[in-house]
Design a protein around this motif. Structure first.
Motif, PDB file in Angstrom:
ATOM      1  N   ASP A  32       0.863  -1.208   0.105  1.00 48.41           N
ATOM      2  CA  ASP A  32       0.163  -0.111   0.094  1.00 48.41           C
ATOM      3  C   ASP A  32       0.794   1.216  -0.132  1.00 48.41           C
ATOM      4  N   LYS A  33       0.286   2.327  -0.684  1.00 45.96           N
ATOM      5  CA  LYS A  33       1.249   3.555  -0.871  1.00 45.96           C
ATOM      6  C   LYS A  33       1.362   4.098   0.595  1.00 45.96           C
ATOM      7  N   MET A  34       0.292   4.255   1.385  1.00 46.04           N
ATOM      8  CA  MET A  34       0.168   4.914   2.697  1.00 46.04           C
ATOM      9  C   MET A  34      -0.251   4.087   3.697  1.00 46.04           C
ATOM     10  N   ILE A  35       0.576   3.871   4.786  1.00 50.75           N
ATOM     11  CA  ILE A  35       0.032   3.060   5.920  1.00 50.75           C
ATOM     12  C   ILE A  35       0.496   3.670   7.108  1.00 50.75           C
ATOM     13  N   ALA A  36      -0.824   3.690   8.106  1.00 52.17           N
ATOM     14  CA  ALA A  36      -0.701   4.211   9.435  1.00 52.17           C
ATOM     15  C   ALA A  36      -0.848   3.164  10.489  1.00 52.17           C
ATOM     16  N   ILE A  37      -0.070   3.547  11.480  1.00 52.87           N
ATOM     17  CA  ILE A  37       0.199   2.400  12.680  1.00 52.87           C
ATOM     18  C   ILE A  37      -0.149   3.040  13.983  1.00 52.87           C
ATOM     19  N   PHE A  38      -0.983   2.750  14.620  1.00 52.38           N
ATOM     20  CA  PHE A  38      -1.067   3.473  15.829  1.00 52.38           C
ATOM     21  C   PHE A  38      -1.161   2.532  17.209  1.00 52.38           C
ATOM     22  N   GLY A  39      -1.064   3.035  18.363  1.00 56.42           N
ATOM     23  CA  GLY A  39      -0.824   2.085  19.393  1.00 56.42           C
ATOM     24  C   GLY A  39      -0.441   3.076  20.715  1.00 56.42           C
ATOM     25  N   ALA A  40      -0.544   2.649  21.960  1.00 56.10           N
ATOM     26  CA  ALA A  40       0.049   3.038  22.754  1.00 56.10           C
ATOM     27  C   ALA A  40       1.471   3.297  22.870  1.00 56.10           C
ATOM     28  N   ARG A  41       1.882   4.361  23.691  1.00 54.90           N
ATOM     29  CA  ARG A  41       3.225   4.588  23.785  1.00 54.90           C
ATOM     30  C   ARG A  41       3.882   3.178  24.660  1.00 54.90           C
ATOM     31  N   GLY A  42       4.985   2.866  23.933  1.00 55.01           N
ATOM     32  CA  GLY A  42       5.820   1.790  24.388  1.00 55.01           C
ATOM     33  C   GLY A  42       5.346   0.265  23.934  1.00 55.01           C
ATOM     34  N   VAL A  43       4.538   0.171  23.119  1.00 53.69           N
ATOM     35  CA  VAL A  43       3.930  -1.117  22.524  1.00 53.69           C
ATOM     36  C   VAL A  43       4.948  -1.551  21.347  1.00 53.69           C
ATOM     37  N   GLY A  44       5.674  -0.743  20.915  1.00 51.18           N
ATOM     38  CA  GLY A  44       6.767  -1.239  19.863  1.00 51.18           C
ATOM     39  C   GLY A  44       6.675  -0.740  18.422  1.00 51.18           C
ATOM     40  N   LYS A  45       6.085   0.451  18.282  1.00 47.64           N
ATOM     41  CA  LYS A  45       6.134   1.166  17.130  1.00 47.64           C
ATOM     42  C   LYS A  45       7.248   1.428  16.347  1.00 47.64           C
ATOM     43  N   THR A  46       8.139   2.102  17.112  1.00 48.97           N
ATOM     44  CA  THR A  46       9.341   2.667  16.571  1.00 48.97           C
ATOM     45  C   THR A  46      10.391   1.175  16.275  1.00 48.97           C
ATOM     46  N   THR A  47      10.133   0.161  16.821  1.00 44.31           N
ATOM     47  CA  THR A  47      11.004  -1.088  16.880  1.00 44.31           C
ATOM     48  C   THR A  47      10.532  -1.579  15.644  1.00 44.31           C
ATOM     49  N   LEU A  48       9.154  -1.527  14.981  1.00 38.49           N
ATOM     50  CA  LEU A  48       8.585  -2.153  13.952  1.00 38.49           C
ATOM     51  C   LEU A  48       9.093  -1.555  12.783  1.00 38.49           C
ATOM     52  N   LEU A  49       9.012   0.122  12.933  1.00 39.27           N
ATOM     53  CA  LEU A  49       9.544   0.657  11.683  1.00 39.27           C
ATOM     54  C   LEU A  49      10.901   0.598  11.409  1.00 39.27           C
ATOM     55  N   LEU A  50      11.775   0.417  12.333  1.00 39.07           N
ATOM     56  CA  LEU A  50      13.143   0.011  12.308  1.00 39.07           C
ATOM     57  C   LEU A  50      13.638  -1.250  11.732  1.00 39.07           C
ATOM     58  N   GLN A  51      12.711  -2.247  12.198  1.00 38.95           N
ATOM     59  CA  GLN A  51      12.812  -3.491  11.618  1.00 38.95           C
ATOM     60  C   GLN A  51      12.318  -3.653   9.977  1.00 38.95           C
ATOM     61  N   TYR A  52      11.408  -2.657   9.764  1.00 39.52           N
ATOM     62  CA  TYR A  52      11.128  -2.803   8.450  1.00 39.52           C
ATOM     63  C   TYR A  52      12.058  -1.932   7.684  1.00 39.52           C
ATOM     64  N   LEU A  53      12.719  -0.777   8.219  1.00 39.45           N
ATOM     65  CA  LEU A  53      13.661  -0.410   7.506  1.00 39.45           C
ATOM     66  C   LEU A  53      14.677  -0.837   7.209  1.00 39.45           C
ATOM     67  N   SER A  54      15.158  -1.952   8.198  1.00 38.59           N
ATOM     68  CA  SER A  54      16.320  -2.801   8.001  1.00 38.59           C
ATOM     69  C   SER A  54      16.114  -3.768   6.833  1.00 38.59           C
ATOM     70  N   GLU A  55      14.811  -4.318   6.578  1.00 36.44           N
ATOM     71  CA  GLU A  55      14.559  -5.170   5.462  1.00 36.44           C
ATOM     72  C   GLU A  55      14.654  -4.396   4.170  1.00 36.44           C
ATOM     73  N   LEU A  56      14.148  -3.219   4.181  1.00 36.23           N
ATOM     74  CA  LEU A  56      14.379  -2.383   2.850  1.00 36.23           C
ATOM     75  C   LEU A  56      15.674  -2.234   2.687  1.00 36.23           C
TER      76      LEU A  56
END
Length: 396
Positions: A32-56
């Motif tokens: 998808d061209k634009m994806i939004a991920i929301f959730g509480a502070r501390g649940v791992g959103k930044t880690t998810l972004l960095l893991q995907y960045l690593s894959e890219l």
């Protein structure tokens, strides 16, 4: 500016040592061209972004990670920054904490319309993203990242792989499933640990300061996130904290709005707004009654802190019954609709009635109700319509 951002993300990627991927990874359509991920502070959103960045990066894609709470980005025009990135061959734009950027939804709309770039962005505020989704119309695919399920906690704690189960599998085959999972794990010991410290992923990195970090999450959500969205003035944030304390002291099946408003020093009119703000900030969990029309009056039938870890960090005393119900509501509401029935504790998808209790809980209260079950604590394996409470933590 780009070079500075590239250097920061390189440092972040070098320090990224988390290989475990959350349940949501398999659900996201990264095409998808634009994806939004929301959730509480501390649940791992930044880690998810960095893991995907690593894959890219491993796939030789030109991607950049930008946290919009970087102080040096204050006053920087996001469109100019993105244009510079595109001119540099940019393909993937990963934006963290977008709700910290003024009028972010209009900027995201412009990025979508103007540039040929894929965007993934996160926010700690459900309110901001849901409002932005209406502004962005059909442009954005929205995903919610929750804290650890009990299943995920076991996977990481024991370095193993455990499949999630559907509700139908749980209700029909819970005995066999429980036997399979518990044969190599001291399940009740792990369950007690999870209820206390297992919901937020950062526990595995910051065990000694875990509860202090939880209190910080509460304070940052109330003191920074909600005021930045214009939901509450800074001078009234103490009332939200007072409200959390009052809810800690209240039993969920004895919701008295007059008493709560008096104890929290909040008017009845404001009380319902404040409850919703704390729910959007993932600090509360509200469950409605199974009523329609005027009988419902938009008042939740039960009010819980969002998860049992918040109870451990914030409440002076914890009622075991409240903790059991909080765990059940937190885990089941991710994939299913929950209501409060006239008999029993919960109604799942308006079909299955659940009574939550200890190992000796009987069927008396639900014996005449079809599709009724007991979620029983302190048992490893159930029988008939009595299901171990811990097993409801395997639905995601």
């Amino acid at each position: 500016m780009l070079q500075k951002l590239y250097k920061i993300q390189d440092r972040l990627l070098k320090s990224l040592d988390i290989t475990y991927k959350r349940y949501i990874f398999k659900d996201i359509d990264f095409d998808d061209k634009m994806i939004a991920i929301f959730g509480a502070r501390g649940v791992g959103k930044t880690t998810l972004l960095l893991q995907y960045l690593s894959e890219l990066k491993d796939s030789n894609k030109n991607a950049i990670y930008i946290s919009l709470d970087y102080p040096f980005l204050s006053g920087i025009d996001l469109l100019d920054l993105v244009e510079e990135f595109i001119e540099d061959g940019g393909e993937y734009l990963l934006l963290d904490e977008v709700h910290r950027y003024p009028e972010f939804s209009s900027y995201l709309k412009s990025i979508y319309d103007i540039f040929d770039v894929k965007v993934i962005y996160t926010s700690s505020s459900a309110t901001s993203l849901l409002n932005a989704k209406s502004d962005l119309s059909r442009r954005v695919s929205l995903y919610k990242l929750n804290g650890f399920s009990f299943r995920e906690f076991l996977e990481l704690n024991h370095h193993t792989t455990i499949k999630s189960i559907t509700l139908q599998e749980l209700l029909s085959s819970h005995i066999d499933i429980a036997k399979s999972i518990s044969k190599d794990i001291d399940i009740l010991k792990d369950f007690k640990e999870y209820l206390k410290v297992g919901y937020y992923p950062f526990y595995f990195d910051k065990q000694n300061s875990y509860f202090q970090n939880l209190v910080n999450i509460i304070n940052l959500t109330i003191d920074i996130d909600l005021p930045s969205l214009g939901l509450i003035e800074q001078k009234y944030t103490y009332k939200l904290k007072k409200l959390l304390e009052v809810i800690c002291e209240s039993k969920p099946f004895e919701v008295n709005y007059t008493k709560i408003s008096q104890m929290a020093e909040i008017s009845r009119v404001k009380l319902y707004d404040y409850l919703q703000y704390l729910t959007d900030g993932e600090l509360l969990l509200l469950i409605d009654s199974n009523q329609k029309g005027l009988k419902k009056l938009n008042k939740p039938a039960k009010i819980y802190l969002n998860n049992t870890n918040l109870m451990e960090a914030y409440c002076q005393e914890i009622q075991k019954g409240t903790a059991r119900e909080t765990f059940f509501a937190n885990q089941v509401s991710i994939k299913h609709n929950l209501h409060i029935p006239t008999q029993g504790d919960f109604l799942i998808d308006k079909t299955y009635t659940i009574e939550v209790g200890g190992k000796n809980k009987g069927y008396e209260q639900i014996k005449d109700i079809p599709n009724s079950f007991i979620a029983s604590d302190d048992i490893i394996i159930g029988s008939d319509h009595k299901i171990p409470l811990w097993l409801f933590g395997f639905l995601y």
